[in-house]
Design a protein around this motif. Sequence first.
Motif, short mmCIF file in Angstrom:
data_model
loop_
_atom_site.label_atom_id
_atom_site.label_comp_id
_atom_site.label_asym_id
_atom_site.label_seq_id
_atom_site.Cartn_x
_atom_site.Cartn_y
_atom_site.Cartn_z
N ARG A 88 0.84 -1.20 0.00
CA ARG A 88 0.00 0.00 0.00
C ARG A 88 0.88 1.26 0.00
NH1 ARG A 88 -4.99 1.71 1.17
NH2 ARG A 88 -5.03 3.82 1.99
N GLU A 89 1.94 1.25 0.82
CA GLU A 89 2.83 2.42 0.92
C GLU A 89 3.55 2.67 -0.40
OE1 GLU A 89 2.50 0.03 3.31
OE2 GLU A 89 1.31 1.45 4.49
N GLU A 90 4.01 1.58 -1.04
CA GLU A 90 4.70 1.74 -2.34
C GLU A 90 3.74 2.31 -3.39
OE1 GLU A 90 8.06 -1.82 -2.06
OE2 GLU A 90 6.03 -2.34 -2.63
N ILE A 91 2.49 1.87 -3.35
CA ILE A 91 1.52 2.36 -4.32
C ILE A 91 1.25 3.84 -4.07
CG2 ILE A 91 -0.91 2.18 -5.04
CD1 ILE A 91 -0.58 -0.90 -4.53
N LEU A 92 1.02 4.21 -2.82
CA LEU A 92 0.73 5.62 -2.52
C LEU A 92 1.92 6.50 -2.92
CD1 LEU A 92 -1.12 5.22 0.90
CD2 LEU A 92 -2.14 5.74 -1.34
N ASP A 93 3.14 5.99 -2.71
CA ASP A 93 4.34 6.73 -3.05
C ASP A 93 4.52 6.86 -4.56
OD1 ASP A 93 6.88 7.95 -2.36
OD2 ASP A 93 7.81 6.12 -3.16
N ALA A 94 3.97 5.91 -5.31
CA ALA A 94 4.15 5.91 -6.78
C ALA A 94 3.13 6.77 -7.51
CB ALA A 94 4.09 4.48 -7.31
N ILE A 95 2.07 7.21 -6.82
CA ILE A 95 1.03 8.00 -7.50
C ILE A 95 1.50 9.46 -7.59
CG2 ILE A 95 -1.34 8.88 -7.35
CD1 ILE A 95 -2.13 6.22 -6.02
N SER A 96 1.51 9.99 -8.83
CA SER A 96 1.94 11.39 -9.03
C SER A 96 0.78 12.36 -9.09
CB SER A 96 2.71 11.52 -10.35
OG SER A 96 3.99 11.00 -10.20
N GLY A 97 -0.39 11.89 -9.49
CA GLY A 97 -1.51 12.82 -9.59
C GLY A 97 -2.80 12.14 -10.00
N PHE A 98 -3.85 12.99 -9.99
CA PHE A 98 -5.19 12.53 -10.36
C PHE A 98 -5.79 13.52 -11.34
CE2 PHE A 98 -4.35 11.04 -6.09
CZ PHE A 98 -4.74 9.70 -6.15
N ALA A 99 -6.54 13.00 -12.30
CA ALA A 99 -7.23 13.87 -13.26
C ALA A 99 -8.57 13.23 -13.61
CB ALA A 99 -6.39 14.02 -14.52
N PRO A 100 -9.49 14.05 -14.09
CA PRO A 100 -10.66 13.44 -14.70
C PRO A 100 -10.34 13.11 -16.15
CG PRO A 100 -10.93 15.83 -14.63
CD PRO A 100 -9.56 15.52 -14.05
N GLY A 203 -20.35 18.67 -31.41
CA GLY A 203 -20.99 19.92 -31.01
C GLY A 203 -21.37 19.96 -29.54
N ASP A 204 -21.32 18.81 -28.83
CA ASP A 204 -21.63 18.83 -27.39
C ASP A 204 -20.60 19.67 -26.64
OD1 ASP A 204 -23.87 17.18 -27.52
OD2 ASP A 204 -22.78 15.34 -26.99
N ASP A 205 -21.10 20.44 -25.67
CA ASP A 205 -20.22 21.14 -24.73
C ASP A 205 -20.21 20.35 -23.44
OD1 ASP A 205 -19.54 23.38 -26.32
OD2 ASP A 205 -21.55 24.19 -25.98
N LEU A 206 -19.04 20.28 -22.82
CA LEU A 206 -19.01 19.49 -21.59
C LEU A 206 -18.16 20.15 -20.52
CD1 LEU A 206 -16.21 17.30 -21.44
CD2 LEU A 206 -17.18 17.05 -23.69
N VAL A 207 -18.47 19.75 -19.29
CA VAL A 207 -17.67 20.13 -18.13
C VAL A 207 -17.30 18.83 -17.42
CG1 VAL A 207 -17.61 21.39 -15.95
CG2 VAL A 207 -18.92 22.31 -17.88
N LEU A 208 -15.99 18.64 -17.21
CA LEU A 208 -15.50 17.42 -16.56
C LEU A 208 -14.77 17.83 -15.29
CD1 LEU A 208 -15.22 14.33 -16.87
CD2 LEU A 208 -13.15 14.74 -18.20
N GLU A 209 -15.16 17.22 -14.17
CA GLU A 209 -14.64 17.67 -12.87
C GLU A 209 -14.17 16.51 -12.00
OE1 GLU A 209 -17.60 20.58 -10.91
OE2 GLU A 209 -18.73 19.57 -12.49
#
Length: 221
Positions: A88-100, A203-209
């Motif tokens: 778990r610690e190695e995985i948390l340490d390896a995550i650089s970021g989050f995006a939608p 033509g769709d407009d979108l908002v991703l959050e």
Amino acid sequence: MSYQHKYVDGTSIHFPMGKVVCIGRNYAEHAKELDNPVPTEPLLFIKPGSCVVPLEGGFTIPADRGSVHYEAEIVVLIGKPLTKSPTREEILDAISGFAPGLDLTLRDLQSKLKEKGLPWELAKSFDGAAVIAPFVPAETYDDLTDIGIRLTINGEVRQDGNSSSMLNPIVPMIQHMAACFSLQAGDLIMTGTPAGVGPFQAGDDLVLELTGQTRFESSVR
Ligand code: ZN
């Protein structure tokens, strides 16, 4: 437009574009809406890095290939190698970021492939099939079981989910993925889509959050 990993403040992230490891049917409500059984084992598939395009500035969907469904997903950027059975610690340490992001799917074609028991690449791995927004740094979240994802199309909320509803939460999901395929800096994880998928139209407009953290406007061409 060519894709380069970057943070929301515009800073480039100097990892090569790797592969995109995806999980299907990771929210029970979404499995049900497509009449799919809820899997007992995580259902994994991979999109090559050539699929990835940036969300900003709009993106193109294939014309004349049947319905193109949106799947809004929380995307994890891997920043360090993970292999076999990371802790778990190695995985948390390896995550650089989050995006939608959006896992685009040629749904009519995927249904035909599923009927015949064929692999999904033709429906899931076309150029432009992974639309990725800029990342918030990993430290943004203390609790990976409480990350919100929301997609609004033409002013109407279509998908509004939270990682608390995942059948395979982010850390055990990555543990399982790393046991199947070594993960490297620059790989992306698409963590599955909540209920509410449906077709995009040009033509769709979108908002991703990432709800409450980061919000991007875009459009479908
Ligand atoms: Zn998906």
